[in-house]
Design an enzyme around this catalytic site. Structure first.
Site, PDB file in Angstrom:
ATOM      1  N   TYR A  87      -1.788  -1.416  10.928  1.00 13.11           N
ATOM      2  CA  TYR A  87      -2.080  -1.919   9.573  1.00 13.11           C
ATOM      3  C   TYR A  87      -0.885  -1.666   8.653  1.00 13.11           C
ATOM      4  CZ  TYR A  87      -3.700  -1.687   4.744  1.00 13.11           C
ATOM      5  OH  TYR A  87      -3.796  -1.825   3.378  1.00 13.11           O
ATOM      6  N   SER A 102       0.836  -1.208   0.000  1.00 11.47           N
ATOM      7  CA  SER A 102       0.000   0.000   0.000  1.00 11.47           C
ATOM      8  C   SER A 102       0.864   1.249   0.000  1.00 11.47           C
ATOM      9  CB  SER A 102      -0.858  -0.023   1.270  1.00 11.47           C
ATOM     10  OG  SER A 102      -1.445   1.233   1.486  1.00 11.47           O
ATOM     11  N   LYS A 126       2.050  -4.143   6.484  1.00 14.19           N
ATOM     12  CA  LYS A 126       2.483  -4.047   5.072  1.00 14.19           C
ATOM     13  C   LYS A 126       4.007  -3.928   4.998  1.00 14.19           C
ATOM     14  CE  LYS A 126      -1.522  -4.323   3.185  1.00 14.19           C
ATOM     15  NZ  LYS A 126      -1.898  -5.662   2.695  1.00 14.19           N
TER      16      LYS A 126
HETATM   17  P1  NAD Z   1     -11.087  -6.828   1.182  1.00 12.89           P
HETATM   18  O1  NAD Z   1     -11.297  -6.830   2.648  1.00 12.89           O
HETATM   19  O2  NAD Z   1     -12.265  -6.548   0.308  1.00 12.89           O
HETATM   20  O3  NAD Z   1     -10.424  -8.210   0.724  1.00 12.89           O
HETATM   21  C1  NAD Z   1      -9.557  -8.943   1.566  1.00 12.89           C
HETATM   22  C2  NAD Z   1     -10.063 -10.365   1.601  1.00 12.89           C
HETATM   23  O4  NAD Z   1      -9.199 -11.159   2.416  1.00 12.89           O
HETATM   24  C3  NAD Z   1     -11.474 -10.485   2.201  1.00 12.89           C
HETATM   25  O5  NAD Z   1     -12.297 -11.185   1.296  1.00 12.89           O
HETATM   26  C4  NAD Z   1     -11.266 -11.251   3.504  1.00 12.89           C
HETATM   27  O6  NAD Z   1     -12.383 -12.062   3.813  1.00 12.89           O
HETATM   28  C5  NAD Z   1     -10.005 -12.041   3.189  1.00 12.89           C
HETATM   29  N1  NAD Z   1      -9.205 -12.423   4.356  1.00 12.89           N
HETATM   30  C6  NAD Z   1      -8.776 -11.635   5.373  1.00 12.89           C
HETATM   31  N2  NAD Z   1      -8.049 -12.354   6.246  1.00 12.89           N
HETATM   32  C7  NAD Z   1      -8.003 -13.630   5.773  1.00 12.89           C
HETATM   33  C8  NAD Z   1      -7.411 -14.833   6.231  1.00 12.89           C
HETATM   34  N3  NAD Z   1      -6.709 -14.869   7.369  1.00 12.89           N
HETATM   35  N4  NAD Z   1      -7.573 -15.953   5.515  1.00 12.89           N
HETATM   36  C9  NAD Z   1      -8.297 -15.931   4.356  1.00 12.89           C
HETATM   37  N5  NAD Z   1      -8.891 -14.833   3.871  1.00 12.89           N
HETATM   38  C10 NAD Z   1      -8.742 -13.682   4.581  1.00 12.89           C
HETATM   39  O7  NAD Z   1      -9.910  -5.777   0.861  1.00 12.89           O
HETATM   40  P2  NAD Z   1      -9.391  -5.217  -0.522  1.00 12.89           P
HETATM   41  O8  NAD Z   1      -9.719  -3.762  -0.568  1.00 12.89           O
HETATM   42  O9  NAD Z   1      -9.799  -6.086  -1.631  1.00 12.89           O
HETATM   43  O10 NAD Z   1      -7.822  -5.311  -0.270  1.00 12.89           O
HETATM   44  C11 NAD Z   1      -7.056  -6.406  -0.706  1.00 12.89           C
HETATM   45  C12 NAD Z   1      -5.616  -6.215  -0.252  1.00 12.89           C
HETATM   46  O11 NAD Z   1      -5.128  -4.986  -0.759  1.00 12.89           O
HETATM   47  C13 NAD Z   1      -5.453  -6.150   1.268  1.00 12.89           C
HETATM   48  O12 NAD Z   1      -4.256  -6.807   1.617  1.00 12.89           O
HETATM   49  C14 NAD Z   1      -5.347  -4.661   1.528  1.00 12.89           C
HETATM   50  O13 NAD Z   1      -4.623  -4.398   2.707  1.00 12.89           O
HETATM   51  C15 NAD Z   1      -4.598  -4.197   0.299  1.00 12.89           C
HETATM   52  N6  NAD Z   1      -4.823  -2.778   0.003  1.00 12.89           N
HETATM   53  C16 NAD Z   1      -6.104  -2.315  -0.143  1.00 12.89           C
HETATM   54  C17 NAD Z   1      -6.314  -0.964  -0.385  1.00 12.89           C
HETATM   55  C18 NAD Z   1      -7.720  -0.411  -0.521  1.00 12.89           C
HETATM   56  O14 NAD Z   1      -7.900   0.789  -0.429  1.00 12.89           O
HETATM   57  N7  NAD Z   1      -8.743  -1.230  -0.743  1.00 12.89           N
HETATM   58  C19 NAD Z   1      -5.225  -0.091  -0.516  1.00 12.89           C
HETATM   59  C20 NAD Z   1      -3.928  -0.618  -0.390  1.00 12.89           C
HETATM   60  C21 NAD Z   1      -3.743  -1.964  -0.123  1.00 12.89           C
HETATM   61  C1  UD1 Z   2      -6.553   5.428   4.041  1.00  8.66           C
HETATM   62  C2  UD1 Z   2      -5.621   4.891   5.119  1.00  8.66           C
HETATM   63  C3  UD1 Z   2      -4.434   4.193   4.441  1.00  8.66           C
HETATM   64  C4  UD1 Z   2      -4.924   3.097   3.510  1.00  8.66           C
HETATM   65  C5  UD1 Z   2      -5.900   3.707   2.504  1.00  8.66           C
HETATM   66  C6  UD1 Z   2      -6.508   2.679   1.582  1.00  8.66           C
HETATM   67  C7  UD1 Z   2      -5.838   6.346   7.086  1.00  8.66           C
HETATM   68  C8  UD1 Z   2      -5.164   7.371   7.935  1.00  8.66           C
HETATM   69  N1  UD1 Z   2      -5.165   5.974   5.972  1.00  8.66           N
HETATM   70  O1  UD1 Z   2      -5.835   6.308   3.253  1.00  8.66           O
HETATM   71  O2  UD1 Z   2      -3.574   3.629   5.405  1.00  8.66           O
HETATM   72  O3  UD1 Z   2      -3.834   2.510   2.809  1.00  8.66           O
HETATM   73  O4  UD1 Z   2      -6.973   4.368   3.212  1.00  8.66           O
HETATM   74  O5  UD1 Z   2      -7.286   1.769   2.304  1.00  8.66           O
HETATM   75  O6  UD1 Z   2      -6.918   5.866   7.392  1.00  8.66           O
HETATM   76  N2  UD1 Z   2     -11.969  11.532   3.704  1.00  8.66           N
HETATM   77  C9  UD1 Z   2     -12.977  12.392   4.117  1.00  8.66           C
HETATM   78  N3  UD1 Z   2     -14.099  11.843   4.673  1.00  8.66           N
HETATM   79  C10 UD1 Z   2     -14.263  10.491   4.852  1.00  8.66           C
HETATM   80  C11 UD1 Z   2     -13.222   9.626   4.421  1.00  8.66           C
HETATM   81  C12 UD1 Z   2     -12.091  10.192   3.863  1.00  8.66           C
HETATM   82  O7  UD1 Z   2     -12.866  13.606   3.969  1.00  8.66           O
HETATM   83  O8  UD1 Z   2     -15.311  10.076   5.380  1.00  8.66           O
HETATM   84  C13 UD1 Z   2     -10.765  12.113   3.064  1.00  8.66           C
HETATM   85  C14 UD1 Z   2      -9.460  11.808   3.789  1.00  8.66           C
HETATM   86  O9  UD1 Z   2      -9.193  12.761   4.769  1.00  8.66           O
HETATM   87  C15 UD1 Z   2      -8.467  11.808   2.619  1.00  8.66           C
HETATM   88  C16 UD1 Z   2      -9.288  11.325   1.431  1.00  8.66           C
HETATM   89  O10 UD1 Z   2     -10.654  11.531   1.786  1.00  8.66           O
HETATM   90  O11 UD1 Z   2      -8.032  13.114   2.352  1.00  8.66           O
HETATM   91  C17 UD1 Z   2      -9.091   9.844   1.135  1.00  8.66           C
HETATM   92  O12 UD1 Z   2      -9.324   9.101   2.317  1.00  8.66           O
HETATM   93  P1  UD1 Z   2      -9.321   7.485   2.329  1.00  8.66           P
HETATM   94  O13 UD1 Z   2     -10.235   6.997   1.266  1.00  8.66           O
HETATM   95  O14 UD1 Z   2      -9.591   7.049   3.726  1.00  8.66           O
HETATM   96  O15 UD1 Z   2      -7.844   7.090   1.889  1.00  8.66           O
HETATM   97  P2  UD1 Z   2      -6.413   7.531   2.495  1.00  8.66           P
HETATM   98  O16 UD1 Z   2      -6.544   8.646   3.451  1.00  8.66           O
HETATM   99  O17 UD1 Z   2      -5.501   7.731   1.349  1.00  8.66           O
END
Ligand code: NAD
Ligand code: UD1
Length: 348
Positions: free
Chosen positions: A153, A129, A157
């Site tokens: 979290y 991330s 990572k």
């Molecule tokens: P998500 O929660 O929709 O998907 C994660 C999946 O992993 C879920 O289906 C959950 O049931 C499964 N899971 C969790 N723990 C498990 C375990 N111990 N065994 C088996 N399954 C398990 O999340 P996502 O948004 O699809 O994210 C996927 C990956 O990308 C995650 O590792 C997340 O940290 C990373 N990531 C997401 C974002 C974002 O904004 N969505 C940003 C950066 C990184």
């Molecule tokens: C957040 C997480 C980051 C994670 C990423 C993707 C925190 C501090 N950071 O990042 O670790 O990797 O999500 O899952 O939580 N915002 C609002 N109102 C809301 C929600 C968000 O104004 O209800 C604003 C935030 O202040 C930010 C932007 O929207 O400026 C994006 O927020 P968000 O979607 O939570 O992503 P990140 O802050 O980038």
């Protein structure tokens, strides 16, 4: 012969979109997920969307920490590579329950890596991330920026990235690609799969979506005094289908001779403010999003966006969708599925 890919967390938001692109790309795909934060309906819908390729998808409800179950799977199927999405991802919850996050994300990953090594499967793509860049002093973020963790979290990572680098140092047979996602939003253009967070959404666009369908009254804007064009935070939003395609590009990269342990940003290289995102969503949906302003959210960065040069050059991948496309597809998903995959639940 079609390659077989294990996708952990493949029922989740990014996982389900990636599984669809894998199937359409001719890969056989095996999903393991404990469904802690997802629904098997997502897997069924991916199978339908993949049409004739749907037969190449199988699903196993397995927790990654269940080593015997994982071992059994690896004994029955030879995987060419693993894409590892499974993990918990709510920043606030990780601060409240650090042990849950360390247990799930770290032990889950270590167990997976041990089983992979035992079965000679040493090709991995891992979901990292942009959180590892913390509060960047300059933008765009390049992959060689110093790394920090702002919360448990983020620390999972960072630790997993370091574990991956150590594993490669100890055994150069491993080929590992760490993908640092910026802010994934949107949904598949069909509107049949999308993001379905449990409880109150932490991230901006799932919250906006729930306001638009009437599940929440107003969006709270966290901070209007940032040093940005309109005072609100700036992020690099990327369409989830572009992100999914980045994983296919990474898999192809794993076929190259010497790749070692490499890291790539997956973003668009463009920064968009909270108010710009809200305006784009309002015009895509025709819905007014009421706003409440509040102070900055603790831990938030001001401006974060990616340098995409390395991914473009070495993965031959570049995001295609615009902010308007992201909002259009997110609204299409939201309006077709206002309560996500659960048609009975209107209480969260
Ligand atoms: P998500 O929660 O929709 O998907 C994660 C999946 O992993 C879920 O289906 C959950 O049931 C499964 N899971 C969790 N723990 C498990 C375990 N111990 N065994 C088996 N399954 C398990 O999340 P996502 O948004 O699809 O994210 C996927 C990956 O990308 C995650 O590792 C997340 O940290 C990373 N990531 C997401 C974002 C974002 O904004 N969505 C940003 C950066 C990184
Ligand atoms: C957040 C997480 C980051 C994670 C990423 C993707 C925190 C501090 N950071 O990042 O670790 O990797 O999500 O899952 O939580 N915002 C609002 N109102 C809301 C929600 C968000 O104004 O209800 C604003 C935030 O202040 C930010 C932007 O929207 O400026 C994006 O927020 P968000 O979607 O939570 O992503 P990140 O802050 O980038």
């Amino acid at each position: 012969m079609a390659k077989t890919i294990l996708v952990t967390g493949g029922a989740g938001y990014i996982g389900s979109h990636t599984v669809l692109q894998l199937l359409l790309g001719g890969f056989k795909t095996v999903v393991v997920d404990n469904l802690d934060n997802s629904s098997e309906v997502a897997v069924d819908r991916v199978r339908e969307l993949a049409r004739e390729f749907g037969k190449n998808l199988s699903f196993h409800k397995v927790d990654l920490r269940d080593k015997p179950a994982l071992d059994k799977l690896f004994s029955s199927i030879t995987f060419d590579a693993v894409i590892h999405f499974a993990g918990l991802k709510a920043v606030g919850e990780s601060v409240q329950k650090p042990l849950l996050y360390y247990n799930n994300n770290l032990i889950g990953t270590i167990t997976l890596l041990e089983v992979m090594a035992a079965h000679g499967c040493k090709k991995l793509v891992f979901s990292s991330s942009a959180t590892v860049y913390g509060w960047p002093k300059v933008v765009p973020c390049t992959e060689d920026f110093p790394l920090v963790a702002a919360n448990p979290y983020g620390r999972t990572k960072l630790f997993i990235e370091e574990i991956a680098r150590d594993i490669y140092r100890s055994d150069s047979d491993w080929k590992i690609i760490l993908l640092r996602y910026f802010n994934p939003v949107g949904a598949h253009p069909s509107g049949h799969i999308g993001e379905d967070p449990r409880g109150i959404p932490n991230n901006l666009m799932p919250f906006v979506q729930q306001v638009a369908v009437g599940r929440r009254q107003a969006l709270t804007v966290f901070g209007t005094d940032y040093n940005t064009k309109d005072g609100t935070g700036v992020r690099d939003y990327i369409h989830v289908v572009d992100l999914a395609d980045g994983h296919i590009a990474a898999l192809h990269k794993l076929d190259e001779d010497k790749i070692g342990c490499e890291v790539y940003n997956l973003g668009t290289g463009k920064g968009t403010s909270v108010l710009e995102m809200v305006a784009a969503f309002e015009s895509a949906s025709g819905k007014k999003i009421p706003l409440v302003t509040s102070g900055r959210r603790p831990g938030d960065a001001e401006v974060v966006y990616a340098s995409t040069e390395k991914a473009e050059r070495e993965l031959n991948w570049k995001a295609q969708y615009s902010i308007d496309d992201m909002c259009r597809d997110q609204w299409n998903w939201a309006s077709k599925n206002p309560f996500g995959y659960d048609t009975s639940d209107s209480t969260t």
